[in-house]
Design a protein around this motif. Structure first.
Motif: not given
Length: 382
Positions: A285-287, A306-308, A311, A353, A357
């Protein structure tokens, strides 16, 4: 701890011709700037990318500062730009007394969200400064339409965008840096082609051409004098010593000669990353970076979102444990110690964000297929 091969974040690539051309420049007796190699570089960019006029500078920062002078920024003027950018984008205008109005990034990538610009325009707005992050085009159709409607200048911060293009709604493909009234490029050692430090101002609006040369030459009409257009030169405007030496230009010329080869290799590395990380991105679940339909990819960087923050730090530490150095990027300028009290806007959640991230992976010409495979497998925790 196992002894792993060190894979740094960046390694400047040398073509082998740099010192040959530098020696030639030195031997010519003309090393102070605006000589043979400066002219070669400028003419190359004008011819290849359709830039109206190019002036090499000692940095992209200098090119941006020249742009701020050219559009006559005055104290109290407002300039709209993304918060997620390098400090030079803002500093160039702050030095002239401007107030920076920060816009949020797009949910799809760190570029300015063009849909947020119009609501930020006031009677004091003078310019919009889109930053083509990672060499990926901002929505220049929308930005130029807004700028034309409100009679605003557009200065493209194309620091990372050499050899990248915007594809308009009309299907026309234009080089980044050729669309706005002015544009600034970087040839810092982390860029696709380099001169150590170095940059370039692009002048697409010809009303600025003559004055740009004067500002570039310390406020004098020296360039016109050497072309025989005036019989003596003197101090005619404000300016500074923005032009680089012939040593810098000679180094850059060696890089320009190999631009096509450099781009082929960088795109190969980018594609290997993308193919190798697609499934992991879905699983974890990362882009991965997305190239929109209106943009081309110059493979300036490969990044993950990443989400956070947590992470991202886990990924940094995992890579570091194998002697692989990946780094984060900008901190939102609207939250910087210098500007947080001056920022009058609200939260810029996407900018924050990306600050928390986004992770940049190693990207340079001499990165081998094996190196990239090692980075991918490390991220997979194999």
């Amino acid at each position: 701890m196992a002894n792993y091969k060190h894979i740094g974040f960046n390694k400047p690539y040398l073509t082998g011709k740099e010192t040959i051309y530098i020696t030639d420049a030195v031997a010519s007796g003309k090393i102070s700037g605006n000589g043979k190699y400066t002219q070669l570089c400028q003419e190359y960019f004008e011819n290849k990318y359709g830039f109206e006029k190019c002036l090499l500078t000692t940095s992209c920062t200098d090119a941006l500062e020249m742009a701020a002078i050219l559009i006559d920024i005055q104290p109290g003027d407002e300039v709209i730009m993304p918060s997620y950018t390098f400090v030079s984008t803002s500093n160039a205008f702050v030095l002239r007394g401007a107030n920076i109005i920060f816009a949020d990034s797009s949910p799809d990538n760190p570029n300015i969200d063009a849909s947020k610009i119009e609501s930020l325009i006031t009677s004091k707005t003078k310019a919009i400064v889109p930053v083509h992050y990672a060499g990926i085009a901002c929505d220049m159709d929308a930005i130029m339409e807004i700028a034309n409607r409100y009679n605003l200048f557009v200065i493209e911060d194309a620091a990372q965008a050499i050899d990248s293009y915007h594809i308009g709604k009309d299907g026309v493909k234009k080089a980044l840096g050729s669309i706005g009234h002015l544009a600034a490029f970087s040839f810092h050692e982390t860029k696709n082609i380099i001169s150590g430090e170095g940059g370039m101002l692009v002048i697409n609006d010809t009303q600025f051409s003559n004055r740009a040369e004067i500002i570039w030459e310390k406020g004098t009409n020296r360039s016109a004098f050497f072309r025989g257009e005036v019989d003596k030169y003197g101090w005619v405007d404000i300016g500074s010593s923005f032009l680089p030496s012939e040593v810098i230009a000679a180094f850059l010329w060696a890089q320009i000669e190999q631009l096509e080869d450099i781009q082929i290799k960088r795109k190969s590395i980018w594609n290997q990353y993308y193919a190798g990380l697609q499934q992991l991105a879905a699983d974890k679940n990362f882009k991965l970076p997305q190239i929109p339909d209106n943009a081309t990819n110059n493979a300036h960087m490969f990044y993950l979102v990443f989400e956070s923050l947590e992470k991202r730090m886990e990924a940094i530490e995992r890579l570091k444990s194998k002697s692989i150095y990946a780094v984060f990027h900008y901190l939102s300028l609207h939250k910087s110690p210098f500007y947080q009290d001056k920022h009058k806007g609200g939260e810029l959640s996407w900018s924050d964000h990306y600050s928390n991230a986004l992770l940049r992976l190693p990207m340079y010409y001499e990165l081998s297929n094996e190196d990239v495979a090692t980075i991918i497998s490390t991220l997979k925790n194999e």
